[in-house]
Design an enzyme around this catalytic site. Structure first.
Site, PDB file in Angstrom:
ATOM      1  N   LYS A  65      27.765  -9.616 -40.654  1.00 24.63           N
ATOM      2  CA  LYS A  65      28.096  -9.223 -39.290  1.00 24.63           C
ATOM      3  C   LYS A  65      28.647 -10.451 -38.563  1.00 24.63           C
ATOM      4  O   LYS A  65      27.944 -11.429 -38.376  1.00 24.63           O
ATOM      5  CB  LYS A  65      26.888  -8.675 -38.535  1.00 24.63           C
ATOM      6  N   ASP A  67      30.025 -12.643 -35.447  1.00 23.97           N
ATOM      7  CA  ASP A  67      29.662 -12.776 -34.034  1.00 23.97           C
ATOM      8  C   ASP A  67      30.864 -13.311 -33.266  1.00 23.97           C
ATOM      9  O   ASP A  67      31.001 -14.511 -33.058  1.00 23.97           O
ATOM     10  CB  ASP A  67      28.458 -13.721 -33.892  1.00 23.97           C
ATOM     11  N   GLU A 206      23.800 -13.566 -37.959  1.00 21.08           N
ATOM     12  CA  GLU A 206      23.390 -12.556 -36.987  1.00 21.08           C
ATOM     13  C   GLU A 206      22.844 -11.302 -37.653  1.00 21.08           C
ATOM     14  O   GLU A 206      21.985 -10.626 -37.112  1.00 21.08           O
ATOM     15  CB  GLU A 206      24.556 -12.182 -36.070  1.00 21.08           C
TER      16      GLU A 206
END
Length: 352
Positions: A65, A67, A206
């Site tokens: 993921k 960021d 994250e």
């Protein structure tokens, strides 16, 4: 020197026939070299649903993921456009990414992905990305940003949004192979979802994204994409601040609200994560938005209330029983063009 066009590996179905798009409309005279599907001016992005645990099974693909800022790169015959999630043209804000996209050697394409700035450990740093753009409302261009592409929505006259995810991924990995630094492929992470999440968390990332391999690209939060976070991070509206003579910049904490349908609801405050420059900018901006009527009922002798205009990205460890953020930390302000969605409390009750 002009970059040589890379050949694309053909795709075949189970019978051995080549998979090709079929013409669905008349040729667009503005796109004489594209006999198939016209290129859309903008695509509403597919968004990930937040879940506490990753889905399991061979039908799911996992990625890191990122960021940063969600963007779409539109490669056209004579131009490149970089479009934000909110539909704003930010080509001028990411010149290195645009320059790299022009050299990919494709006629037309739409790449879905995320722009990030990597720290010295090689991890995405949201604050560094904001600083590279000059902060909220800044006019700087980011030369440090890297675009990680994770889906291909249109390619050389073919609409790929009606095909399963793996078709776009296959083509994307082919023409991004050996690509220049500013545009890279978001690699698939192979393995068990729970183990991948644990590894991502131990590395300080994250979280991870899980995507259904066999589903087509659908705009909105359909559940085809799922996000699982190590440390929760969401967008909340700032509705004021608590004054403090001891704090640098004069702000002791920011007052935060989330949505509950069409209304606002308090989720507490955040008093860590912002530097002196952040505090000074926030106080100056919030003072211009002062109001005597708070967005939600709040009482405090040192509170200064502001109109709900600024959206902050907040990192936190969970929720208290009364609906406040636990161990919240300020990460930065969201741009209006980023079209960040303020957290809706209704999603807390969504099942696994």
């Amino acid at each position: 020197m002009k970059q040589k066009r890379r050949s694309v590996i053909p795709l075949y179905d189970e019978s051995g026939d080549t998979l090709q798009s079929r013409p669905v409309c008349k040729r667009d005279p503005e796109q004489p070299s594209l006999p198939f599907d016209p290129v859309p001016q903008r695509v509403e992005p597919c968004l990930a649903l937040l879940r506490p645990t990753p889905p399991e099974g061979p039908e799911w693909l996992y990625e890191i993921k990122w960021d940063g800022y969600r963007l779409a790169i539109h490669i056209e015959p004579h131009a490149v456009r970089i479009i934000t999630r909110g539909g704003h043209d930010w080509t001028h804000r990411f010149p290195k990414i645009a320059e790299t996209a022009k050299k990919l050697g494709v006629g037309t394409a739409i790449l879905d992905g995320e722009a990030v700035v990597l720290n010295k450990e090689g991890y995405a740093d949201f604050g560094a990305l904001q600083r590279s753009l000059g902060g909220r409302g800044g006019k700087r261009t980011s030369t440090e940003a890297v675009f990680f592409a994770f889906d291909l929505l249109h390619f050389d006259g073919h609409d790929l949004m009606k095909t399963e995810l793996l078709v776009g991924r296959h083509l994307l990995s082919d023409f991004l192979e050996g690509a220049i630094w500013a545009v890279q492929l978001s690699q698939e992470a192979r393995g068990d979802g729970a183990e991948l999440l644990a590894n991502a968390c131990s590395m300080g990332l994250e979280g991870i994204i899980a995507k259904h391999r066999d589903r087509p690209y659908r705009s909105g939060r359909t559940g085809d994409w799922v996000k699982i976070k190590c440390v929760q991070s969401e967008s909340f509206m700032i509705v004021g601040y608590e004054q403090s003579a001891a704090a640098r910049g004069g702000i002791g904490s920011l007052l935060l609200v989330a949505r509950r349908g069409d209304t606002w609801v308090s989720v507490g405050s955040v008093g860590t994560g912002f530097k002196t420059a952040d505090s000074e900018y926030l106080r100056k901006t919030l003072d211009k938005l002062r109001t005597k009527t708070p967005a939600v009922p709040l009482k405090g002798k040192n509170y200064v209330f502001a109109l709900p205009t600024l959206i902050a990205e907040i990192e936190f460890r969970g929720w208290t029983d009364d609906g406040n953020l636990r161990h919240a930390s300020y990460k930065g302000l969201r741009e209006v063009q980023d079209n960040a969605a303020v957290f809706d409390m209704k999603t807390l009750t969504v099942g696994k």
